[in-house]
Design a protein around this motif. Structure first.
Motif, PDB file in Angstrom:
ATOM      1  N   ALA A 107       2.608   0.858   6.873  1.00 48.99           N
ATOM      2  CA  ALA A 107       1.627  -0.127   6.384  1.00 48.99           C
ATOM      3  C   ALA A 107       1.064   0.268   5.022  1.00 48.99           C
ATOM      4  CB  ALA A 107       0.511  -0.357   7.402  1.00 48.99           C
ATOM      5  N   SER A 108       1.971   0.599   4.131  1.00 49.39           N
ATOM      6  CA  SER A 108       1.640   0.895   2.751  1.00 49.39           C
ATOM      7  C   SER A 108       0.921   2.239   2.585  1.00 49.39           C
ATOM      8  CB  SER A 108       0.838  -0.271   2.152  1.00 49.39           C
ATOM      9  OG  SER A 108       0.312   0.075   0.923  1.00 49.39           O
TER      10      SER A 108
ATOM     11  N   TYR B 287      -7.005  -5.004   3.759  1.00 53.77           N
ATOM     12  CA  TYR B 287      -7.533  -5.317   5.091  1.00 53.77           C
ATOM     13  C   TYR B 287      -9.025  -4.972   5.195  1.00 53.77           C
ATOM     14  CZ  TYR B 287      -2.872  -5.903   7.320  1.00 53.77           C
ATOM     15  OH  TYR B 287      -1.631  -6.333   7.690  1.00 53.77           O
TER      16      TYR B 287
ATOM     17  N   ASN C 211       3.451 -12.958   9.708  1.00 54.88           N
ATOM     18  CA  ASN C 211       3.762 -11.901  10.673  1.00 54.88           C
ATOM     19  C   ASN C 211       2.739 -10.766  10.646  1.00 54.88           C
ATOM     20  OD1 ASN C 211       5.188 -10.645  12.665  1.00 54.88           O
ATOM     21  ND2 ASN C 211       6.997 -10.207  11.446  1.00 54.88           N
TER      22      ASN C 211
ATOM     23  N   GLU D 296      14.313  -6.795   0.388  1.00 57.75           N
ATOM     24  CA  GLU D 296      13.533  -5.548   0.294  1.00 57.75           C
ATOM     25  C   GLU D 296      13.706  -4.991  -1.122  1.00 57.75           C
ATOM     26  OE1 GLU D 296      11.481  -3.178   2.215  1.00 57.75           O
ATOM     27  OE2 GLU D 296      11.614  -2.334   0.195  1.00 57.75           O
TER      28      GLU D 296
ATOM     29  N   HIS E  78      -0.721  -7.154   2.445  1.00 60.90           N
ATOM     30  CA  HIS E  78      -2.170  -6.973   2.608  1.00 60.90           C
ATOM     31  C   HIS E  78      -2.749  -6.106   1.494  1.00 60.90           C
ATOM     32  CE1 HIS E  78      -0.810  -3.136   4.396  1.00 60.90           C
ATOM     33  NE2 HIS E  78      -1.988  -2.686   3.990  1.00 60.90           N
TER      34      HIS E  78
HETATM   35  P1  NAD Z   1       5.444  -0.537   4.691  1.00 60.26           P
HETATM   36  O1  NAD Z   1       4.501  -0.340   3.569  1.00 60.26           O
HETATM   37  O2  NAD Z   1       6.018   0.626   5.387  1.00 60.26           O
HETATM   38  O3  NAD Z   1       6.658  -1.445   4.190  1.00 60.26           O
HETATM   39  C1  NAD Z   1       6.510  -2.590   3.378  1.00 60.26           C
HETATM   40  C2  NAD Z   1       7.843  -2.838   2.698  1.00 60.26           C
HETATM   41  O4  NAD Z   1       7.771  -4.006   1.861  1.00 60.26           O
HETATM   42  C3  NAD Z   1       8.253  -1.680   1.784  1.00 60.26           C
HETATM   43  O5  NAD Z   1       9.506  -1.212   2.184  1.00 60.26           O
HETATM   44  C4  NAD Z   1       8.261  -2.293   0.400  1.00 60.26           C
HETATM   45  O6  NAD Z   1       9.241  -1.723  -0.438  1.00 60.26           O
HETATM   46  C5  NAD Z   1       8.538  -3.757   0.692  1.00 60.26           C
HETATM   47  N1  NAD Z   1       8.081  -4.685  -0.361  1.00 60.26           N
HETATM   48  C6  NAD Z   1       6.904  -4.646  -1.042  1.00 60.26           C
HETATM   49  N2  NAD Z   1       6.827  -5.678  -1.889  1.00 60.26           N
HETATM   50  C7  NAD Z   1       7.963  -6.405  -1.742  1.00 60.26           C
HETATM   51  C8  NAD Z   1       8.444  -7.594  -2.340  1.00 60.26           C
HETATM   52  N3  NAD Z   1       7.734  -8.248  -3.263  1.00 60.26           N
HETATM   53  N4  NAD Z   1       9.650  -8.066  -1.959  1.00 60.26           N
HETATM   54  C9  NAD Z   1      10.403  -7.407  -1.030  1.00 60.26           C
HETATM   55  N5  NAD Z   1       9.993  -6.257  -0.440  1.00 60.26           N
HETATM   56  C10 NAD Z   1       8.772  -5.770  -0.779  1.00 60.26           C
HETATM   57  O7  NAD Z   1       4.682  -1.498   5.712  1.00 60.26           O
HETATM   58  P2  NAD Z   1       5.060  -1.852   7.222  1.00 60.26           P
HETATM   59  O8  NAD Z   1       4.569  -0.769   8.098  1.00 60.26           O
HETATM   60  O9  NAD Z   1       6.461  -2.280   7.319  1.00 60.26           O
HETATM   61  O10 NAD Z   1       4.086  -3.093   7.463  1.00 60.26           O
HETATM   62  C11 NAD Z   1       4.303  -4.297   6.732  1.00 60.26           C
HETATM   63  C12 NAD Z   1       3.142  -5.252   6.923  1.00 60.26           C
HETATM   64  O11 NAD Z   1       3.094  -5.690   8.287  1.00 60.26           O
HETATM   65  C13 NAD Z   1       1.792  -4.600   6.639  1.00 60.26           C
HETATM   66  O12 NAD Z   1       0.967  -5.531   5.986  1.00 60.26           O
HETATM   67  C14 NAD Z   1       1.281  -4.280   8.014  1.00 60.26           C
HETATM   68  O13 NAD Z   1      -0.102  -4.151   8.080  1.00 60.26           O
HETATM   69  C15 NAD Z   1       1.788  -5.478   8.797  1.00 60.26           C
HETATM   70  N6  NAD Z   1       1.933  -5.189  10.240  1.00 60.26           N
HETATM   71  C16 NAD Z   1       1.979  -6.212  11.117  1.00 60.26           C
HETATM   72  C17 NAD Z   1       2.141  -5.938  12.472  1.00 60.26           C
HETATM   73  C18 NAD Z   1       2.221  -6.978  13.497  1.00 60.26           C
HETATM   74  O14 NAD Z   1       1.828  -6.763  14.609  1.00 60.26           O
HETATM   75  N7  NAD Z   1       2.794  -8.110  13.223  1.00 60.26           N
HETATM   76  C19 NAD Z   1       2.248  -4.659  12.943  1.00 60.26           C
HETATM   77  C20 NAD Z   1       2.223  -3.650  12.035  1.00 60.26           C
HETATM   78  C21 NAD Z   1       2.089  -3.929  10.698  1.00 60.26           C
END
Ligand code: NAD
Length: 547
Positions: A43-44, A485, A313, A187, A258
């Protein structure tokens, strides 16, 4: 510095299995995390500890901690140890909680820069993260729900478009193929695409959009499941697909939208350029990210208008887009309300168990146990069969399974007995996502459009944490949002250790019953019929204040 990996085997470094379990879970979130050097798990910016000195102090303290002591942690930093009693939690923590009016992303970044606070994600700072599989059943259940509502029960031949292959987003390609769909994941980072390929969550990588579309079309024609990673920026690729008149069946996004500063990479920026701008011109970077998100969400709305099923999502992408001028961003549904609320209303949610010995066989024994003893629970049986076939092991072997009130308790007690009888190689830790019935207030994700309008009330996760402390849980955490957030959420997490003892039996029964019991009551209080039914059927003691 050598890479941190969770300890395996049955040799203890702590004074008991409960402490050892929590130490292994801390190590495990780092082993599974996205950027261990920075202590970032997912989550970043979601971190496991404040900084390395804090991490080492936590490890030292867990090794010395007595059974009747409680370690207190504030935003990933150990503060002190208190004499409590053997039924008290070993660890309590509060991560990233800011006072209402001060809970803004600017204040968060400032306090983070000063080393005073961290964003703990939901499961990062609470040491409950188990890799991308932590959200995989949730994503799978969303796809299944869409299949049932919109596509006659099957996603074969359907095209899912999404973005983000990070810690959580990395679950999307596998959830897509498990649902028989053809899924394209955009990605920006090569490294993230390669990580998902190597862990088995993603099948193929395309070198161009044309190649990706050829493969998607081919898979759709054949009715075959396929997942493809494409390096590109979602803010460019989504509008480009639209320009070409290509409308996917399902569209979402799980980039770290976020967080405008550390998460979402704007169109026209490489990862290096974004890292540079973070230091030299953070305001410009955030504005660019906001505009790119707006561009992407405009495309998502156009896909929706053209008939696609489009959903948020859980990454606040609509909130960000609205702030950058997309007035109707909230026309897009949130996944919780659109697809999962009937489950949450019965407190059915993402439960998980972790084999602390490191033996994958323990997970297989529990799988088989569920298949035999939970036959009545079709969702669980279907999931376990699929998970056995498709979900790879990441870090300490673990499994996620959506179970509800009573069933979590039964499973945990049965497993505790299996540990006692020596049928498992070691103790099992039980935990759950903070995104669970009674444990999260987030008006743009978990609690959007609650029946009674109680979306923004954060009493429930606080009550959940207090009740779990009173119910003898081993670790209890209260989190609020960081980065974008900040001011948007409060949640609570809980962990319990089944070490085969009678004390564990009492803890598991009390804490798990009360954790889900409060979840059911939260939704009953908001007026959900399913919850009232659950109260009646399961005999949960709800106090009526009507009449
Ligand atoms: P993360 O930071 O590990 O991964 C985010 C990915 O997005 C990275 O790999 C990044 O390179 C990529 N990215 C960033 N900007 C981009 C763009 N413009 N185009 C394409 N790719 C891009 O985060 P994560 O753990 O995978 O979580 C992602 C999001 O989902 C967060 O906002 C998190 O809070 C949310 N989340 C939702 C749930 C749920 O229940 N639905 C659960 C956990 C996390």
């Amino acid at each position: 510095m050598s890479l941190i990996q969770a300890s395996r085997g049955t040799e203890l470094r702590c004074k008991g299995w409960r402490q050892e379990a929590l130490l292994r879970m801390l190590e495990n979130v780092l082993e599974n995390g996205e950027n261990q050097k920075e202590l970032i798990v997912y989550a970043s910016l979601g971190k496991a500890a404040r900084n390395w000195p804090s991490y080492h102090a936590i490890v030292r303290t867990l090794k010395e901690l007595e059974e009747d002591e409680t370690l207190v942690i504030q935003s990933g930093k150990p503060i002190g140890v208190f004499r409590t009693h053997r039924q008290a939690p070993l660890v309590v923590m509060a991560n990233c909680n800011l006072v209402g009016k001060w809970a803004t992303s600017e204040n968060f970044y400032d306090l983070q820069e000063k080393g005073l606070i961290i964003w703990g994600g939901l499961t990062a700072a609470a040491w409950q993260y188990i890799g991308s599989q932590g959200v995989i059943q949730g994503t799978y259940e969303i796809f299944q729900s869409i299949a049932r509502i919109h596509f006659g029960g099957d996603l074969r031949g359907r095209f899912i478009l999404t973005a983000g292959l990070g810690g959580m987003g990395g679950a999307q390609p596998l959830a897509g193929t498990m649902s028989n769909a053809a899924i394209l994941c955009v990605e920006v980072s090569d490294e993230r695409i390669n990580k998902r390929l190597s862990t088995g969550f993603l099948q193929r990588r395309a070198e161009s959009l044309d190649e990706a579309l050829d493969w998607i079309n081919d898979a759709r024609r054949r009715g075959e499941a396929l997942s493809i990673g494409l390096r590109g920026n979602a803010a460019d690729i989504y509008p480009e697909l639209l320009r070409r008149g290509i409308i996917p069946d399902i569209v979402t996004d799980q980039t770290s939208a976020h967080d405008l500063l550390y998460g979402y990479i704007p169109s026209g920026y490489t990862l290096e350029k974004a890292a540079q701008a973070r230091k030299s011109n953070p305001a410009e970077l955030q504005t660019a990210a906001g505009h790119s998100i707006a561009q992407e969400v405009e495309a998502m709305l156009a896909f929706k208008a053209a008939g696609a099923i489009v959903f948020d999502n859980g990454n606040n992408i609509r909130t960000q887009a609205k702030a950058y001028g997309v007035e109707d961003a909230f026309q897009i549904d949130i996944f919780t309300e659109a697809f999962l609320r009937p489950l949450f209303a019965r407190a059915i949610g993402p439960f998980r168990w972790i084999a602390l010995s490191g033996e994958a066989q323990d997970i297989r024994v529990i799988d088989d146990y569920i298949l035999e003893h939970f036959r009545h629970n079709e969702t669980a049986v279907n999931w376990i069969q699929l998970a056995q076939k498709y979900v790879p092991i990441e870090g300490l072997p673990a499994r996620i399974g959506w179970f509800g009130h009573g069933e979590r308790t039964k499973l945990a007690l049965d497993v505790n007995r299996l540990v006692k009888e020596g049928k498992l190689a070691g103790p099992i830790a039980f935990s759950r996502d903070h995104l669970d019935a009674g444990a999260m207030a987030h008006p743009n994700i978990m609690t959007e459009r609650m029946k009674d309008g109680s979306d923004a009330i954060a009493d429930w996760p606080l009550l959940n944490a207090m009740l779990n402390c009173s119910s003898m849980a081993d670790l209890v955490a209260i989190h609020s949002g960081g980065g974008g957030y900040a001011g948007f959420m409060t949640s609570a997490g809980v962990t319990l250790v089944a070490d085969g003892t009678e004390e564990a039996e009492i803890r598991l029964r009390t804490a798990l019953d009360n954790d889900t019991g409060l979840g059911v009551l939260r939704y009953a209080d908001a007026g959900y019929e399913e919850s009232h039914d659950e109260v009646r059927v399961k005999g949960i003691r709800r106090i009526s204040t009507e009449g």
